[in-house]
Each structure stands twice: as C-alpha cells, then as structure tokens.
Scaffold this active site. Structure first.
Site, PDB file in Angstrom:
ATOM      1  CB  SER A  31      -0.903   0.025   1.236  1.00 62.29           C
ATOM      2  OG  SER A  31      -1.774  -1.073   1.243  1.00 62.29           O
ATOM      3  NE  ARG A  35      -2.819   4.515  -0.041  1.00 59.94           N
ATOM      4  CZ  ARG A  35      -3.302   3.307  -0.332  1.00 59.94           C
ATOM      5  NH1 ARG A  35      -2.466   2.345  -0.719  1.00 59.94           N
ATOM      6  NH2 ARG A  35      -4.597   3.058  -0.242  1.00 59.94           N
ATOM      7  N   GLY A 103      -5.597  -4.428  -8.557  1.00 56.47           N
ATOM      8  CA  GLY A 103      -6.802  -3.652  -8.281  1.00 56.47           C
ATOM      9  C   GLY A 103      -6.482  -2.330  -7.612  1.00 56.47           C
ATOM     10  CB  SER A 176     -13.575   0.244  -0.180  1.00 53.48           C
ATOM     11  OG  SER A 176     -12.601   0.279  -1.212  1.00 53.48           O
ATOM     12  CD  GLN A 178      -8.303  -1.479  -3.803  1.00 52.58           C
ATOM     13  OE1 GLN A 178      -9.221  -1.612  -4.601  1.00 52.58           O
ATOM     14  NE2 GLN A 178      -7.361  -2.396  -3.646  1.00 52.58           N
ATOM     15  CG  ASP A 328      -5.622  -7.916   1.342  1.00 50.48           C
ATOM     16  OD1 ASP A 328      -6.616  -8.306   0.697  1.00 50.48           O
ATOM     17  OD2 ASP A 328      -5.054  -6.833   1.125  1.00 50.48           O
TER      18      ASP A 328
END
Length: 447
Positions: A31, A35, A103, A176, A178, A328
């Site tokens: 993650s 970013r 994704g 979420s 995302q 996850d």
C-alpha cells in the site's frame, strides 16, 4: 505485468521440513509502495524511496506514472528516485495503462486521472478484468469524470478526466480504503473541500502520506464515523520515504512459525499501522506468542521487529469489526484456525468474495482438500481445528486450485508445512505479483 498468459502453470508441493528458525526481512509494504510512487509523481521536486516493494503490481503503478509524465528511476543499490510533474501536471498517456493484476493501481490511478483534463484507458489481466469497478466509478462520476467501456464496470475502461472537477461529500457505502483513496487523490487537483465519510475505519496510509507530502487534510470523528476532508488544489512537496515491511507479507511467516512445532522466527522492520495489523491481535487472542521488539516510528508509521514462536492456538469467534484491518490476511488466518484447538468462527467477510478470487469458497475448498473441517457460510467460514495435530495434506494426484490468487497460493504453502503428507498447489506463478522472494525466504528459514 501479470501472470504470463502463455506460460504453463507451475504446480508445487509444500511438505513439512521441521522447525522454522532464523531472521528475515519481508518486502516493503504494498500500500505504501503504490502511494509513494503516485504522490512522488505529483510532488514538486525529487522524492527518494528505499524499501519499495518491487512486485509486478507496484511496477504497474510505476509504469503508469511514467506514461503520464513522471520520471522514475531505480538506482543500482535499490533506491528509487521520482521527479514529479506537480499536481495538475499529469500528461495524456500515449497507450492504454496496463494494470496487470493490480486492483489497487487501477482504483487509485482512476482517482488521480479523474481530476486531470486527460483521457486514459485502463486494461488488465483476465483476473483483474473480472473485478467490479463500480465502487470507484460512482464517486468519481459525481466529481465530473466520465467512464466508458463494453463490459459494464469491468476493464477495459476508458476514463475521461475533467478539470476543474467538482468537490463532493461522499459517504462510503462499504469499507474500502481503495475507494476512499481514489476520492482523496481526485481531490488533490480539485478546487474546494472534498469530504469522505467513513462509517467503518479502513487502512489510513493515504491520509498519513498525503499529510506527509503537505496536503491540507484533516481527520475528525463525528457520530462514531471518520470524516476526512481535503482542501485543494494541493501542492505536494517531495519526500524521502523508507517503506516499512508489509504486514500482509509478514503474516504468512507469522502463521507458519506459530503452527510449525519448534519454530522461532524474527521478522525485521514490519509496519504495524493499527488499520493493518488486526491479524496479529487476533492471533494473540488465540494464544500466539508474537513479541514486538524495538518498536519505533518511521515516516509517520509504527514499525517493530516481530519475534514469533510456535504456540498452541485456540479457536475464537473473530470480531467482525476487526475485518477491515486484516481483510487480506483471512486466508492465512483460516490456515492457523485449521490447526488450532476448538472452533474458529468468522463473519462479516462478504468483501472476500470480490477479491482476486472468491476467497471464502476458494479457501474452504482448499483447506477441505488438505483435510481440514470447514463450513462455508454466506459471510465467513467456520473452521473446526485439529487440536494441534498436522493436517493430512492433499491426496496424491489432487492439487489445491488457487484461481491465480497469490494469497491462496501462499496460504496453502504455509498449510503444507503443517501437514503430514504435504499440500500440492496448482500454480505458484501468481506469488510473483505480490511477493517475488516468498519461496527463497521460506527456504532460508528451513521451510
């Protein structure tokens, strides 16, 4: 990049090999790696990143940012240098952006593109092309972006961004990170205040890193919900980032050490952001010995070395409220539960049905094949543990079906270490998408 369509599946049997011992360092957090590249590409100046996860998903993000004008170079000793274009400076890509299996890349980059006056087409591999994008299309369309494609909300999709985009107030209909991140990234190049309301907290790397890069972002709480506001357009300043080890990658070795008798393993430099480290709390509730050594803060993120020793685990009912902080990690938690004493009950996991595969059904079938006792419910699994004895393993001639899902492949590899006959995995190629050196690290510990 993704699993090569023309290469043949690579089956592999994971068999018990005695206690795991030693110290390892897992790859950088996925993650934070994604970013770092995106925000570095939008910052003014030169951002330097060490510890970047160099898996295919993150490299897809790097390729996309290069295609939109950023200069991104990897130096020989592994440091990455990013010369940004500034917020508002993204260029029209000359070809479709290939997201491979990622994704995260897809949804976050859609947010970035949405508030720039450019058009980009997003394509991906067969697995990614089945995943729904409606959840980001909805808020980004409210901001003025337009989406078109032949498969509804599935890739390939063409996104026509707009500048100026309209600031919105958006309440997340599902937990979420995302979707939250996509809206916040779109807000960077949007004049005015964009607000995201989060009924259930999700991983907060975007908020921490946006602030670190200089965005005007605030997080407050109202009526038990998180309210995140970002005032744009933002000016981001280049940063030096040391990416902590990915807790999702560490998870496989933590569980392996807990369930393989005699094991004593140290995993260095693991990111312990509370919105990500739920698995370690759950494993401790089950009786797992997981010790945090040398805790510290790096780049706004809590980090420690984890020392993990074989433990007798006991099944629990996992609080559904913790699910977003370990979404996850459930596949590998299911493996731990299969070896525990008593029954583990999980619920509130509908989100796992729309990951790289339907992870609930896939893990229920995989563990059952390996000899575990599993009941599948609509929103979770109920697992009756063996009481600490090894799983029988997969029968001769039968292999666990991974559905090209890296986490299922790695979770069942761990299950094989705690079996008598070993576990056959149908294809280990997908592991490279998130964790290129998983197998060599496992071997270095004796697995």
């Amino acid at each position: 990049m993704s699993v090569a369509h023309d290469s043949l599946p690579q089956p592999r049997r994971f068999a018990p090999a005695g206690p795991l011992s030693g110290a390892i360092r897992v790859p950088g957090d996925k993650s934070i790696s994604h970013r770092s590249l995106m925000l570095g590409a939008l910052a003014v100046g030169e951002t330097r990143v060490t510890g970047l996860l160099e898996g295919e998903d993150v490299l897809a993000t790097a390729a996309a940012m290069r295609a939109m004008g950023a200069t991104i170079d990897r130096l020989p000793h592994g440091e990455w240098v990013i010369s940004g274009v500034g917020v508002g400076g993204l260029l029209q890509p000359g070809a479709p952006l290939d997201m491979g299996n990622s994704g995260t890349s897809t949804r976050l980059l859609m947010g970035l593109v949405a508030s720039h006056a450019i058009t980009a087409t997003f394509v991906g591999d067969a697995s990614l092309s089945k995943r729904p994008m409606a959840r980001v299309i909805e808020p980004l369309s409210q901001m003025g972006a337009e989406f078109s494609g032949d498969n509804g909300d599935r890739l390939p999709l063409t996104l026509r961004g707009i500048c100026p985009a309209a600031p919105i107030t958006y309440r997340l209909p599902m937990a979420s990170a995302q979707v939250k991140s996509a809206v916040l990234l779109a807000a960077l190049n949007t004049a005015g205040t964009t607000t995201v309301i989060e009924p259930v907290p999700t991983r907060d790397h975007s908020e921490r890193m946006l602030r670190g890069f200089g965005a005007d972002l605030s997080v407050t709480e109202k009526d038990g919900e998180r309210v995140i506001t970002l005032s744009g357009p933002a000016e981001l300043k280049a940063q030096t980032i040391e990416v902590p080890g990915d807790p999702s990658s560490a998870a496989f070795f933590v569980v392996a050490a807990l369930i393989v008798p005699g094991s004593d393993v140290t995993i260095a430099n693991v990111g312990l952001n509370p919105t990500r480290a739920g698995l370690f709390d759950v494993l401790r509730q089950m009786g797992g010995q997981i010790e945090e050594v040398n805790p510290r803060v790096v780049g706004g993120e809590p980090v420690a070395d984890l020392r993990v020793r074989h433990s007798a685990l006991t099944g629990i009912a996992v609080d559904p409220a913790i699910a977003p902080s370990m979404i996850d990690e459930f596949p590998v938690l299911f493996v731990a539960a299969a070896i525990a004493h008593g029954t583990t009950v999980t619920s509130g996991l509908d989100e796992l049905r729309v990951k790289e595969s339907d992870r609930l059904t896939a893990m229920a079938e995989a563990l059952t094949l390996a000899g575990a006792r599993v009941e599948e419910r609509e929103d979770g699994l109920v697992i009756h543990g063996t009481g600490g004895t090894p799983l029988p393993g997969t029968p001769a001639g039968a292999a666990v079906v991974t559905h090209l899902d890296h986490r299922i492949a790695m979770s069942m590899a761990v299950a094989g270490l705690a079996s008598t006959g070993g576990v056959e995995v149908d294809d280990i190629r997908p592991i490279a998408t998130s964790f290129p050196n998983f197998l060599s690290l496992l071997e270095s510990l004796g697995g």
